[in-house]
Design a protein around this motif. Structure first.
Motif, PDB file in Angstrom:
ATOM      1  N   LEU A  53      50.368  44.566  39.442  1.00 35.57           N
ATOM      2  CA  LEU A  53      50.076  42.729  38.674  1.00 35.57           C
ATOM      3  C   LEU A  53      48.633  42.446  38.766  1.00 35.57           C
ATOM      4  N   ASP A  54      48.244  42.596  40.455  1.00 34.97           N
ATOM      5  CA  ASP A  54      47.433  41.953  40.492  1.00 34.97           C
ATOM      6  C   ASP A  54      45.634  42.661  40.442  1.00 34.97           C
ATOM      7  N   ILE A  55      45.749  44.185  40.152  1.00 35.50           N
ATOM      8  CA  ILE A  55      45.026  44.979  39.194  1.00 35.50           C
ATOM      9  C   ILE A  55      44.650  45.219  38.332  1.00 35.50           C
ATOM     10  N   VAL A  56      45.737  44.724  37.656  1.00 35.15           N
ATOM     11  CA  VAL A  56      45.712  44.952  36.270  1.00 35.15           C
ATOM     12  C   VAL A  56      45.266  43.518  35.652  1.00 35.15           C
ATOM     13  N   ARG A  57      45.755  42.308  36.515  1.00 34.28           N
ATOM     14  CA  ARG A  57      44.863  41.079  36.099  1.00 34.28           C
ATOM     15  C   ARG A  57      43.853  40.662  36.055  1.00 34.28           C
ATOM     16  N   VAL A  58      43.298  41.047  37.931  1.00 32.83           N
ATOM     17  CA  VAL A  58      41.743  41.625  37.871  1.00 32.83           C
ATOM     18  C   VAL A  58      41.261  41.759  36.757  1.00 32.83           C
ATOM     19  N   VAL A  59      41.165  43.020  37.205  1.00 32.70           N
ATOM     20  CA  VAL A  59      40.298  43.779  35.757  1.00 32.70           C
ATOM     21  C   VAL A  59      40.311  43.274  34.316  1.00 32.70           C
ATOM     22  N   GLY A  60      41.433  43.166  34.105  1.00 32.63           N
ATOM     23  CA  GLY A  60      41.633  42.492  32.740  1.00 32.63           C
ATOM     24  C   GLY A  60      40.870  41.188  32.213  1.00 32.63           C
ATOM     25  N   ASN A  61      40.763  40.164  33.463  1.00 31.95           N
ATOM     26  CA  ASN A  61      40.089  39.288  33.254  1.00 31.95           C
ATOM     27  C   ASN A  61      38.690  39.638  33.426  1.00 31.95           C
ATOM     28  N   GLY A  62      38.385  40.536  34.233  1.00 35.11           N
ATOM     29  CA  GLY A  62      36.534  40.674  34.753  1.00 35.11           C
ATOM     30  C   GLY A  62      36.238  41.262  33.059  1.00 35.11           C
ATOM     31  N   ALA A  63      36.930  42.021  32.419  1.00 32.03           N
ATOM     32  CA  ALA A  63      37.149  42.424  30.563  1.00 32.03           C
ATOM     33  C   ALA A  63      36.315  41.777  29.678  1.00 32.03           C
TER      34      ALA A  63
END
Length: 151
Positions: free
Chosen positions: A66-76
């Protein structure tokens, strides 16, 4: 995967070729909607929802996904934090993670619940008594060696 989430997931797949950033942002949206679905909410802050799921005993590997997708998605969507301009490999990983999260958070619990519900009522009552410490009604006959409640 719930239909509303599946729609966003499929849209992410459609835009991946043209915009890795858009696909990553849509994957993050999928994760947010998955958390809302699991928590039974209509809205919420994704980071806080993940924290609530952790407090409820969320598996550590699911939390990491969840945190990987959250952080990468936020970074996008935030300038200069994560550069996904042509990073289809990372987006492919996000797709795999969202699938795994949906499997662990929705599909697997539903399958287990259906299997558990198929146990005989007497067996589920005995399990409930064991786990709650409540003394329920005594069995109508002594347990036999083949009794599924005996071990």
């Amino acid at each position: 995967m719930p239909e509303a989430i599946k729609t966003d997931y499929e849209e992410a797949a459609l835009v991946t070729e043209n915009s890795s950033r858009a696909a990553a942002a849509l994957q993050r949206l999928c994760v947010e909607k998955l958390c809302l679905h699991v928590l039974g909410r209509e809205r919420g802050n994704l980071n806080e929802m993940i924290g609530e799921l952790v407090a409820r005993g969320l598996d550590e590997n699911v939390r990491k996904m969840l945190d990987i997708v959250r952080v990468v998605g936020n970074g996008a969507v935030h300038a200069a934090t994560i550069d996904l301009a042509d990073d289809r490999d990372t987006v492919g990983t996000l797709f795999a993670l969202v699938n795994e999260i949906a499997e662990e958070a929705i599909s697997k619990p539903k399958r287990i619940e259906a299997m558990y519900a198929s146990l005989p009522d007497k067996a589920r009552a005995a399990i409930d008594r064991r786990d709650t410490g409540k003394a329920g009604p005594a069995p109508s006959s002594p347990p036999h060696a083949s009794d599924p409640n005996e071990d």
